[in-house]
Scaffold this motif. Structure first.
Motif, PDB file in Angstrom:
ATOM      1  N   TYR A 216     -27.599  -2.490  10.106  1.00  0.00           N
ATOM      2  CA  TYR A 216     -27.855  -2.081  11.491  1.00  0.00           C
ATOM      3  C   TYR A 216     -28.835  -0.907  11.531  1.00  0.00           C
ATOM      4  CZ  TYR A 216     -26.954  -0.359  16.222  1.00  0.00           C
ATOM      5  OH  TYR A 216     -27.099   0.076  17.518  1.00  0.00           O
ATOM      6  N   ASP A 217     -28.638   0.045  10.639  1.00  0.00           N
ATOM      7  CA  ASP A 217     -29.488   1.235  10.613  1.00  0.00           C
ATOM      8  C   ASP A 217     -30.883   0.941  10.070  1.00  0.00           C
ATOM      9  OD1 ASP A 217     -27.455   2.745  11.664  1.00  0.00           O
ATOM     10  OD2 ASP A 217     -26.743   3.486   9.719  1.00  0.00           O
ATOM     11  N   ALA A 218     -31.050  -0.244   9.456  1.00  0.00           N
ATOM     12  CA  ALA A 218     -32.357  -0.587   8.894  1.00  0.00           C
ATOM     13  C   ALA A 218     -33.401  -0.869   9.966  1.00  0.00           C
ATOM     14  CB  ALA A 218     -32.231  -1.790   7.961  1.00  0.00           C
ATOM     15  N   GLY A 219     -32.944  -1.162  11.197  1.00  0.00           N
ATOM     16  CA  GLY A 219     -33.911  -1.374  12.268  1.00  0.00           C
ATOM     17  C   GLY A 219     -33.547  -2.502  13.211  1.00  0.00           C
ATOM     18  N   GLU A 222     -32.685  -6.268  12.352  1.00  0.00           N
ATOM     19  CA  GLU A 222     -31.369  -6.613  11.780  1.00  0.00           C
ATOM     20  C   GLU A 222     -30.256  -6.623  12.831  1.00  0.00           C
ATOM     21  OE1 GLU A 222     -30.600  -7.684   8.905  1.00  0.00           O
ATOM     22  OE2 GLU A 222     -32.401  -7.288   7.732  1.00  0.00           O
ATOM     23  N   ARG A 223     -30.540  -6.145  14.018  1.00  0.00           N
ATOM     24  CA  ARG A 223     -29.480  -5.976  15.018  1.00  0.00           C
ATOM     25  C   ARG A 223     -29.261  -7.267  15.818  1.00  0.00           C
ATOM     26  NH1 ARG A 223     -31.008   0.265  16.901  1.00  0.00           N
ATOM     27  NH2 ARG A 223     -30.802   1.139  14.778  1.00  0.00           N
ATOM     28  N   LEU A 224     -28.815  -8.276  15.111  1.00  0.00           N
ATOM     29  CA  LEU A 224     -28.556  -9.578  15.710  1.00  0.00           C
ATOM     30  C   LEU A 224     -27.164  -9.611  16.322  1.00  0.00           C
ATOM     31  CD1 LEU A 224     -30.129 -11.762  12.889  1.00  0.00           C
ATOM     32  CD2 LEU A 224     -31.188 -10.988  15.011  1.00  0.00           C
ATOM     33  N   PRO A 225     -26.914 -10.514  17.272  1.00  0.00           N
ATOM     34  CA  PRO A 225     -25.617 -10.541  17.961  1.00  0.00           C
ATOM     35  C   PRO A 225     -24.412 -10.649  17.033  1.00  0.00           C
ATOM     36  CG  PRO A 225     -27.207 -11.885  19.135  1.00  0.00           C
ATOM     37  CD  PRO A 225     -27.887 -11.454  17.864  1.00  0.00           C
ATOM     38  N   THR A 226     -24.504 -11.497  16.003  1.00  0.00           N
ATOM     39  CA  THR A 226     -23.357 -11.648  15.102  1.00  0.00           C
ATOM     40  C   THR A 226     -23.101 -10.361  14.337  1.00  0.00           C
ATOM     41  OG1 THR A 226     -23.808 -14.011  14.848  1.00  0.00           O
ATOM     42  CG2 THR A 226     -22.381 -12.988  13.206  1.00  0.00           C
ATOM     43  N   LEU A 227     -24.163  -9.717  13.866  1.00  0.00           N
ATOM     44  CA  LEU A 227     -23.989  -8.472  13.134  1.00  0.00           C
ATOM     45  C   LEU A 227     -23.343  -7.415  14.023  1.00  0.00           C
ATOM     46  CD1 LEU A 227     -26.341  -6.848  10.603  1.00  0.00           C
ATOM     47  CD2 LEU A 227     -25.480  -5.446  12.475  1.00  0.00           C
ATOM     48  N   ILE A 228     -23.789  -7.305  15.239  1.00  0.00           N
ATOM     49  CA  ILE A 228     -23.223  -6.317  16.166  1.00  0.00           C
ATOM     50  C   ILE A 228     -21.761  -6.620  16.463  1.00  0.00           C
ATOM     51  CG2 ILE A 228     -23.349  -5.452  18.537  1.00  0.00           C
ATOM     52  CD1 ILE A 228     -26.421  -5.811  18.292  1.00  0.00           C
ATOM     53  N   ALA A 229     -21.451  -7.901  16.654  1.00  0.00           N
ATOM     54  CA  ALA A 229     -20.071  -8.289  16.958  1.00  0.00           C
ATOM     55  C   ALA A 229     -19.137  -7.968  15.794  1.00  0.00           C
ATOM     56  CB  ALA A 229     -20.017  -9.783  17.286  1.00  0.00           C
ATOM     57  N   ARG A 230     -19.555  -8.295  14.566  1.00  0.00           N
ATOM     58  CA  ARG A 230     -18.705  -8.011  13.409  1.00  0.00           C
ATOM     59  C   ARG A 230     -18.580  -6.499  13.183  1.00  0.00           C
ATOM     60  NH1 ARG A 230     -15.199 -11.033  13.116  1.00  0.00           N
ATOM     61  NH2 ARG A 230     -14.662 -10.233  11.047  1.00  0.00           N
ATOM     62  N   ARG A 245     -19.786   5.480  16.139  1.00  0.00           N
ATOM     63  CA  ARG A 245     -19.934   4.068  16.476  1.00  0.00           C
ATOM     64  C   ARG A 245     -21.349   3.763  17.004  1.00  0.00           C
ATOM     65  NH1 ARG A 245     -14.386   1.388  18.573  1.00  0.00           N
ATOM     66  NH2 ARG A 245     -12.947   2.604  17.278  1.00  0.00           N
ATOM     67  N   ILE A 246     -21.703   2.499  16.952  1.00  0.00           N
ATOM     68  CA  ILE A 246     -23.013   2.119  17.479  1.00  0.00           C
ATOM     69  C   ILE A 246     -22.969   2.145  18.981  1.00  0.00           C
ATOM     70  CG2 ILE A 246     -23.567   0.716  15.443  1.00  0.00           C
ATOM     71  CD1 ILE A 246     -22.842  -1.783  17.046  1.00  0.00           C
ATOM     72  N   HIS A 247     -24.075   2.560  19.581  1.00  0.00           N
ATOM     73  CA  HIS A 247     -24.174   2.642  21.029  1.00  0.00           C
ATOM     74  C   HIS A 247     -25.545   2.125  21.452  1.00  0.00           C
ATOM     75  CE1 HIS A 247     -20.494   4.991  21.377  1.00  0.00           C
ATOM     76  NE2 HIS A 247     -20.921   5.712  20.360  1.00  0.00           N
ATOM     77  N   GLY A 248     -25.668   1.785  22.699  1.00  0.00           N
ATOM     78  CA  GLY A 248     -26.964   1.314  23.174  1.00  0.00           C
ATOM     79  C   GLY A 248     -26.822   0.123  24.095  1.00  0.00           C
ATOM     80  N   PRO A 249     -27.926  -0.502  24.467  1.00  0.00           N
ATOM     81  CA  PRO A 249     -27.889  -1.614  25.418  1.00  0.00           C
ATOM     82  C   PRO A 249     -27.134  -2.821  24.917  1.00  0.00           C
ATOM     83  CG  PRO A 249     -30.061  -1.388  24.392  1.00  0.00           C
ATOM     84  CD  PRO A 249     -29.289  -0.152  24.062  1.00  0.00           C
ATOM     85  N   GLU A 250     -26.995  -2.950  23.551  1.00  0.00           N
ATOM     86  CA  GLU A 250     -26.263  -4.110  23.039  1.00  0.00           C
ATOM     87  C   GLU A 250     -24.779  -3.982  23.265  1.00  0.00           C
ATOM     88  OE1 GLU A 250     -26.975  -1.067  19.892  1.00  0.00           O
ATOM     89  OE2 GLU A 250     -28.282  -2.269  21.139  1.00  0.00           O
TER      90      GLU A 250
END
Length: 251
Positions: A216-219, A222-230, A245-250
């Motif tokens: 996720y931090d790589a850019g 890499e921030r695909l929906p499945t990665l964000i969900a997991r 935790r991750i934050h943002g529009p996703e």
């Protein structure tokens, strides 16, 4: 109809090609008292080196013919013949990734599904047993394919999918996606898939979280929906502090 005619013409052409090949094979085998039919007994009576030497320059052509015959047998749901032809083809051309991959697919996916849905077998336990035997045959093709082609990621990926989809073994699936990812010609998703699979393994959540977070931090790519969900699932399970935790529009 057109497809059937095309398959018939291909088999016919290769049948013509086979005639001089089979005559040469007969000359080689006759003093050794082999059967006229090219089969596993012939393969088992010779070392691999002797077998290849006997076929000489015809090895590639014969392997291609066997590959076509295997797919014709698949169309007829003749699973024993599919297995036989692919065993012969892979013995002849162990560096042909496609042969190993297709053999595993026919066994672990197609034949196993046919066994499970076999109306001629009323006992569920026996259908499950047959299904698992086909899983094992597919696994064996992939493992032997990897032994012959350890530098190619494709068979590692297929074996990872087999563990995931047929054995529900996410830990082994993660392992083989990781092995694929470590190779020079690996696909970009192999590393991601390895982390996804690890996130389903009880007791490995922290390791999976760290790997997913690095991705996720790589850019953005890499921030695909499945990665964000997991990643969000693991944040909750591991009780990650809110400020980490991750934050943002996703979200």
């Amino acid at each position: 109809m057109i497809r059937s005619i095309l398959v018939f013409l291909i088999v016919l052409v290769f049948g013509v090609i086979k005639l001089p090949i089979e005559r040469n094979l007969f000359v080689v085998r006759r003093p050794l008292h082999f059967r006229d039919e090219l089969n596993l007994n012939f393969r088992e009576q010779l070392s691999q080196l002797g077998f290849i030497a006997a076929l000489s320059g015809f090895r590639s052509i014969v392997a291609d013919v066997l590959f076509i015959q295997a797919n014709v047998a698949w169309g007829r749901a003749e699973w024993g013949r599919v297995l036989l032809f692919f065993r012969q083809a892979t013995a002849l051309q162990p560096r042909a990734i496609l042969f190993w991959d297709m053999a595993a697919w026919h066994m672990a996916w197609n034949a196993s599904a046919a066994a499970m849905n076999d109306r001629a077998q009323p006992r569920l336990a026996l259908r499950i047993k047959a299904q698992r035997e086909f899983f094992a045959l597919g696994q064996d093709f992939l493992e032997r394919g990897i032994e012959n082609n350890p530098e190619k990621p494709r068979l590692y990926e297929t074996l990872a999918r087999l563990y995931k989809e047929k054995y529900n073994d996410h830990e082994r699936a993660s392992e083989f996606f990781a092995k694929a990812a470590a190779l020079p010609d690996a696909m970009s998703y192999d590393q991601r898939f390895s982390a996804y699979e690890l996130s389903y393994v009880e007791g490995r959540e922290r390791q999976a979280y760290e790997r997913l977070r690095r991705l996720y931090d790589a850019g953005e790519n890499e921030r695909l929906p499945t990665l964000i969900a997991r990643l969000k699932f693991l944040e909750d399970k591991l009780d990650i502090p809110d400020d980490q935790r991750i934050h943002g529009p996703e979200n």
